[in-house]
Structures are given as structure tokens and as C-alpha cells.
Scaffold this active site. Structure first.
Site, PDB file in Angstrom:
ATOM      1  N   GLN A 195     -11.104 -23.285 -64.017  1.00  0.00           N
ATOM      2  CA  GLN A 195     -11.255 -21.884 -64.426  1.00  0.00           C
ATOM      3  C   GLN A 195     -10.494 -21.750 -65.745  1.00  0.00           C
ATOM      4  O   GLN A 195      -9.266 -21.748 -65.760  1.00  0.00           O
ATOM      5  CB  GLN A 195     -10.654 -20.946 -63.363  1.00  0.00           C
ATOM      6  N   GLY A 244      -9.222 -13.387 -62.393  1.00  0.00           N
ATOM      7  CA  GLY A 244      -9.127 -12.807 -61.054  1.00  0.00           C
ATOM      8  C   GLY A 244      -9.745 -13.711 -59.995  1.00  0.00           C
ATOM      9  O   GLY A 244     -10.438 -14.681 -60.299  1.00  0.00           O
ATOM     10  N   LEU A 278      -8.082 -21.348 -54.137  1.00  0.00           N
ATOM     11  CA  LEU A 278      -7.840 -20.744 -55.448  1.00  0.00           C
ATOM     12  C   LEU A 278      -6.440 -21.126 -55.917  1.00  0.00           C
ATOM     13  O   LEU A 278      -5.444 -20.804 -55.258  1.00  0.00           O
ATOM     14  CB  LEU A 278      -7.971 -19.219 -55.349  1.00  0.00           C
ATOM     15  N   ALA A 279      -6.399 -21.827 -57.040  1.00  0.00           N
ATOM     16  CA  ALA A 279      -5.099 -22.378 -57.470  1.00  0.00           C
ATOM     17  C   ALA A 279      -4.972 -22.389 -58.983  1.00  0.00           C
ATOM     18  O   ALA A 279      -4.297 -23.232 -59.550  1.00  0.00           O
ATOM     19  CB  ALA A 279      -4.950 -23.789 -56.917  1.00  0.00           C
ATOM     20  N   ARG A 329       4.981 -14.146 -62.512  1.00  0.00           N
ATOM     21  CA  ARG A 329       6.099 -13.720 -61.675  1.00  0.00           C
ATOM     22  C   ARG A 329       7.022 -14.884 -61.295  1.00  0.00           C
ATOM     23  O   ARG A 329       8.180 -14.691 -61.004  1.00  0.00           O
ATOM     24  CB  ARG A 329       5.565 -13.035 -60.394  1.00  0.00           C
TER      25      ARG A 329
HETATM   26  C1  UD1 Z   1      -3.916 -11.978 -53.435  1.00  0.00           C
HETATM   27  C2  UD1 Z   1      -4.932 -10.976 -52.879  1.00  0.00           C
HETATM   28  C3  UD1 Z   1      -4.198  -9.996 -51.976  1.00  0.00           C
HETATM   29  C4  UD1 Z   1      -3.467 -10.757 -50.879  1.00  0.00           C
HETATM   30  C5  UD1 Z   1      -2.538 -11.830 -51.463  1.00  0.00           C
HETATM   31  C6  UD1 Z   1      -2.035 -12.722 -50.333  1.00  0.00           C
HETATM   32  C7  UD1 Z   1      -6.716 -10.636 -54.540  1.00  0.00           C
HETATM   33  C8  UD1 Z   1      -7.206  -9.767 -55.616  1.00  0.00           C
HETATM   34  N1  UD1 Z   1      -5.559 -10.257 -53.964  1.00  0.00           N
HETATM   35  O1  UD1 Z   1      -2.988 -11.233 -54.213  1.00  0.00           O
HETATM   36  O2  UD1 Z   1      -5.141  -9.098 -51.380  1.00  0.00           O
HETATM   37  O3  UD1 Z   1      -2.734  -9.848 -50.098  1.00  0.00           O
HETATM   38  O4  UD1 Z   1      -3.279 -12.681 -52.382  1.00  0.00           O
HETATM   39  O5  UD1 Z   1      -1.135 -13.670 -50.827  1.00  0.00           O
HETATM   40  O6  UD1 Z   1      -7.352 -11.621 -54.202  1.00  0.00           O
HETATM   41  N2  UD1 Z   1      -6.023 -17.287 -58.779  1.00  0.00           N
HETATM   42  C9  UD1 Z   1      -6.949 -18.035 -59.440  1.00  0.00           C
HETATM   43  N3  UD1 Z   1      -7.560 -17.495 -60.542  1.00  0.00           N
HETATM   44  C10 UD1 Z   1      -7.313 -16.240 -60.956  1.00  0.00           C
HETATM   45  C11 UD1 Z   1      -6.369 -15.469 -60.253  1.00  0.00           C
HETATM   46  C12 UD1 Z   1      -5.737 -16.027 -59.160  1.00  0.00           C
HETATM   47  O7  UD1 Z   1      -7.232 -19.176 -59.092  1.00  0.00           O
HETATM   48  O8  UD1 Z   1      -7.935 -15.828 -61.948  1.00  0.00           O
HETATM   49  C13 UD1 Z   1      -5.338 -17.901 -57.614  1.00  0.00           C
HETATM   50  C14 UD1 Z   1      -3.823 -17.969 -57.771  1.00  0.00           C
HETATM   51  O9  UD1 Z   1      -3.444 -19.214 -58.337  1.00  0.00           O
HETATM   52  C15 UD1 Z   1      -3.344 -17.823 -56.344  1.00  0.00           C
HETATM   53  C16 UD1 Z   1      -4.458 -17.034 -55.659  1.00  0.00           C
HETATM   54  O10 UD1 Z   1      -5.582 -17.100 -56.495  1.00  0.00           O
HETATM   55  O11 UD1 Z   1      -3.202 -19.085 -55.709  1.00  0.00           O
HETATM   56  C17 UD1 Z   1      -4.082 -15.554 -55.475  1.00  0.00           C
HETATM   57  O12 UD1 Z   1      -3.747 -15.011 -56.735  1.00  0.00           O
HETATM   58  P1  UD1 Z   1      -2.436 -14.164 -56.931  1.00  0.00           P
HETATM   59  O13 UD1 Z   1      -2.372 -13.734 -58.328  1.00  0.00           O
HETATM   60  O14 UD1 Z   1      -1.291 -14.839 -56.338  1.00  0.00           O
HETATM   61  O15 UD1 Z   1      -2.848 -12.886 -56.058  1.00  0.00           O
HETATM   62  P2  UD1 Z   1      -1.903 -11.941 -55.202  1.00  0.00           P
HETATM   63  O16 UD1 Z   1      -1.393 -10.864 -56.086  1.00  0.00           O
HETATM   64  O17 UD1 Z   1      -0.931 -12.730 -54.446  1.00  0.00           O
HETATM   65 MG    MG Z   2      -0.335 -14.714 -54.507  1.00  0.00          MG
END
Ligand code: UD1
Ligand code: MG
Length: 443
Positions: free
Chosen positions: A107, A112, A41-42, A48
Site C-alpha cells: 500500500q 485508511g 493490515l500492517a 502515535r
Molecule cells: C482500527 C479500527 C477501529 C478499531 C481498532 C482496533 C478502522 C478505521 N478503525 O483503529 O475501529 O477499534 O483498529 O485496534 O479500521 N493500516 C493500513 N493502512 C492504512 C491504515 C491502517 O494497513 O492506510 C493498518 C495499520 O498498520 C494497523 C491497522 O491497519 O495495523 C489499523 O490501523 P490503525 O491506524 O491502528 O487503526 P486504529 O485507530 O487502531
Molecule cells: Mg490500531
């Protein structure tokens, strides 16, 4: 040998299930027969980080964060990696355009992590195998931990195994909620925790292995019922547990690899941890690093045995250093530097895209750029290659056993023959060399 199908209930010959070796072999067979893919997921926008750049392209010790996650997948034998990108997808693709094992998934809107997984639905919905789900912002991941995750998944015959970590500072992480028997009951995101849940020290570093069909069925059912109004992949865990299927959480992630990068401060912390790993590995391989805290060596660097790296040395990009060299203090080695064995570089020497032959020495205040320097060459204090004329960059070639006196300027393009002697304070061009005819102006 008879034919044996790992899923068959029939024994191929009497008594063979009593044979331990056979059982081990069949487990191995089973694990090699199940296909495994990864989803990284990227796509996140990363408010932030306060950045115009896709978060996963921010670098940790000279490589984009995503590169580490990709490598960890490859190291455990994953051959198809679905990378979900969104914000800045073109930039991300461009950076990894030589990788043939990546399938790019867009995406459009970041709703999420569960929504991000669902973006792979068209490609993976019918895939009858296992799917690793990882986050592109977790560069500290170790392949060894993924291997443990896979082994635990297989041994437990679960439909989901997730690897957890126990951290002192849990801010920002999903908390692992366990029932009275110690079994995982779900994951609650930091922002959604009650005060009781918030004190839980076991967190979710986002290392999951799913039965693929179970993953997609559950991700479809996730609702954005949370503070951020996002579709959380972490909510899929409780939904799967509610169906009675087996989900296990193993505490297998060391604190130093659990860290996700969500801010510039966390990026710096990840850099520090990675830097320590790089240096410790080099030291294990026989390199002396006199002052690790005041030395920077990027991931792509290779250094040979018995080389000494003195304090305040900065090594950036793809650099190869041979055995028995001495580098620094205050040396700056850039991309494309190759030092053969026994090279000595001293204070304030900068080397870029250049090869220095065995035993070459540049002890003080030099810039060597786009050059090939022969064996046993001595480059005196303050000598430089002038490789850029304002329009183009040109190369300098210095033969073996040359002596370049202090304060010399070698104007590229230039070729000095073996044994050339340049007196201190000389400005040398190819024109001069041609005029004087014997390889150098001052021979
Ligand atoms: C996420 C986890 C959390 C975990 C943490 C570890 C969820 C809801 N939460 O939180 O439980 O402790 O990672 O680092 O999964 N992303 C997408 N599409 C989106 C949203 C996010 O591709 O719509 C990707 C982001 O680019 C990132 C990853 O998913 O690489 C995680 O998203 P991020 O927003 O960083 O979640 P955290 O708050 O870190
Ligand atoms: Mg994260």
C-alpha cells in the site's frame, strides 16, 4: 455411498436429511469446502508510536507483533495470508522471509483500512470464498476466538461476522452501534463519535470474517467522510447492512485480547498481558515461577516440569530449559541457551548460545557464552568464557565432570576434556592445555 454435493438441493437417498449425524457431517464438509484466506493490515505509519520502525515489527515478549497475528491465522487453518505493508515494507518482508504462506501486498500511500483492503483487489477480487480481515497491531489475538468467529459466521449464514469486546477504557476504538433490536447498525470511530456514541462500551477489536465478494464490493463504496479523511473499513459494515444482507456482531473477544497497539504505552500493556499468558501457561505445565511480577520469560522459551524460576530472572529469545532445574535469582538467559535436566544457575549468571549438560552448576557471577558444557560440571563463582577476541567469537567445550575453580577465565577457542580440573583463579588457553598435555593446565 452416493455422491453428495453440499450445495445440492437434492437428497442422495430417501430420508437422509432426517439423520442428525449426516447433517453434522454435511456442515463439516461445507466448511471444509469453502476456501478461506486472511488479509492482515500492517501498512500504517504509526505516528502515535513515534518510531522509525514499521509498527508491526515492534516486539511483544520477544516476537514482532505481526508474528502473533500470522500464527493465529495458521492455527485456524488459513493457508494464504495477504499482508498489506507499506511503510518499511522491505524490513517487514525480511523479518518474515522464510514464511511461504504470506503474499505481500504494497500500500503505497496509507489512506485508511478500507483502502488497505482494496490493495488486495488484483489478487482477491474474483476469489469466491471467505476472508478474515485482521490488524497487524493486534498481537493479543487468540486462535480460539478466531475459531468462534468462524463458527458463528457459518452458523448464522451471514455475509459478515465480527467479533466485538466490551471494555472499560474504550478510548481510540471504534464503537459498535446497535439498533433497538440489538442488531449491529454500524461502527463509529472514536474521533467521529457523538457524545452519546462515545459512552458505548462495546468496541471493535478488528476481527472480521467476510464473504470475500461482499467485502470488495463494499470497500469500493467507502468514502472518506470523517474527521481523519480516511477510507475506513468500519464504514463498509453499515454499507453492507444497508443492502439488506446479514451482518452479525458477536461479543466474543476478551478484554485482554482486544487491545490494539498504537503507542509505546499500549506496547508495554500488551507485553504485560502476553507475559502473564506465557507465565500462566508454564505454571499450568508444572513450572514454579516464584515471583511472576519480577520475572520475564519470552514467548519462544520452553521449560520442563518441576523447574523453579527464582525472582529477577530474565529469559530472552529461544531458550530450552529441562526438568528439575533451578534458575536465578538474577539470572539472564539469552537466545540459544539449552539447559538439560537438573541444571542449577544462581545469582548473576549470564548464559548465551550455550548448552549445559545434565546436573551442571554455575551458582554465582558467571558468563557462559558460545559454549558446550558437559554433564555434572561445576563452574565456580566468577568464572567466565572469554568468547570474543575483538574480532571473532569462538566456542568453548567443557567435557563431562569437569571442575572449574572460582575466578577462572577460559579463553576460547578451547576444549577441556572430561574430568578436567581447573584451579581457582586460572587463565586457561588452548595453548596451555596443549603444553600441559593432559586436558588441563592444573590437572
Ligand atoms: C482500527 C479500527 C477501529 C478499531 C481498532 C482496533 C478502522 C478505521 N478503525 O483503529 O475501529 O477499534 O483498529 O485496534 O479500521 N493500516 C493500513 N493502512 C492504512 C491504515 C491502517 O494497513 O492506510 C493498518 C495499520 O498498520 C494497523 C491497522 O491497519 O495495523 C489499523 O490501523 P490503525 O491506524 O491502528 O487503526 P486504529 O485507530 O487502531
Ligand atoms: Mg490500531
Amino acid at each position: 455411498m452416493g455422491f453428495w454435493c453440499p450445495y445440492s438441493r437434492f437428497e442422495p437417498w430417501p430420508g437422509s436429511f432426517g439423520n442428525l449425524e449426516f447433517l453434522n457431517l454435511s456442515l463439516e464438509l461445507q466448511s471444509t469446502m469453502v476456501e478461506r484466506v486472511a488479509i492482515i493490515l500492517a501498512a500504517g505509519v504509526s505516528n502515535r508510536m513515534n518510531t522509525q520502525m514499521p509498527k508491526v515489527l515492534h516486539e511483544v515478549c520477544g516476537r514482532p507483533m505481526l508474528a502473533y497475528v500470522l500464527d493465529a491465522c495458521r492455527e485456524v487453518g488459513v493457508e494464504r495470508i495477504y499482508v498489506v505493508a507499506g511503510f518499511g515494507i522491505e524490513q517487514v518482508r525480511e523479518r518474515f522471509d522464510t514464511a511461504s504462506d504470506i503474499i505481500w501486498v504494497q500500500q503505497e500511500e496509507q489512506k485508511g483500512t478500507a483502502h488497505a483492503v482494496l490493495c488486495c483487489k488484483e489478487d482477491l477480487e474474483d476469489f469466491d470464498g471467505e476472508t478474515l480481515v485482521l490488524c497487524g497491531d493486534g498481537p493479543l489475538i487468540r486462535a480460539k476466538t478466531l475459531k468462534t468467529l468462524i463458527e458463528k459466521y457459518e452458523a448464522s449464514q451471514s455475509v459478515v461476522t465480527l467479533a466485538t469486546a466490551v471494555l472499560e477504557d474504550t478510548a481510540g476504538y471504534g464503537r459498535i452501534i446497535r439498533d433497538a433490536y440489538g442488531n449491529i447498525a454500524g461502527i463509529i470511530e472514536d474521533a467521529d463519535c457523538t457524545s452519546e456514541q462515545r459512552v458505548v462500551k462495546e468496541v471493535n477489536p478488528s476481527y472480521y470474517l467476510f464473504n470475500n465478494k461482499v467485502l470488495f464490493e463494499a470497500a469500493e463504496k467507502v468514502k472518506p467522510d470523517n474527521v481523519k479523511k480516511e477510507y475506513y473499513l468500519t464504514d463498509a459494515i453499515a454499507l453492507i447492512i444497508a443492502t439488506g444482507k446479514k451482518v452479525i456482531a458477536v461479543t466474543a473477544v476478551r478484554p485482554d485480547e482486544a487491545k490494539g497497539v498504537n503507542s509505546r504505552v499500549e506496547l508495554t500493556e500488551a507485553n504485560k498481558i502476553m507475559q502473564r499468558r506465557i507465565q500462566w501457561e508454564l505454571m499450568d505445565n508444572g513450572v514454579t515461577i516464584v515471583d511472576p511480577d519480577n520475572t520475564w520469560i519470552e514467548k519462544e522459551t520452553q521449560i520442563g516440569q518441576d523447574t523453579v524460576i527464582e525472582p529477577f530472572t530474565y529469559i530472552h529469545g529461544e531458550v530450552k530449559i529441562g526438568r528439575g532445574c533451578r534458575v536465578g535469582p538474577f539470572a539472564y538467559l539469552r537466545d540459544g541457551t539449552v539447559l538439560e535436566d537438573d541444571v542449577v544457575l544462581g545469582v548473576f549468571t549470564e548464559i548465551k548460545n550455550s548448552t549445559l549438560g545434565k546436573g551442571a552448576r554455575a551458582r554465582h557471577h558467571s558468563y557462559i557464552g558460545d559454549a558446550t558444557v558437559g554433564k555434572n560440571v561445576n563452574i565456580g563463582a566468577g568464572s567466565i568464557t572469554a568468547n570474543f577476541d575483538g574480532e571473532k567469537v569462538s566456542r568453548t567445550t567443557i567435557g563431562n565432570d569437569c571442575y572449574i575453580g572460582s575466578g577462572s577465565v577460559l579463553i576460547a577457542p578451547l576444549e577441556l576434556k572430561d574430568g578436567s580440573h581447573i584451579s581457582a583463579g586460572t587463565v586457561v588457553s588452548q595453548e596451555d592445555i596443549n603444553k600441559f598435555g593432559r586436558g588441563s593446565k592444573t590437572q
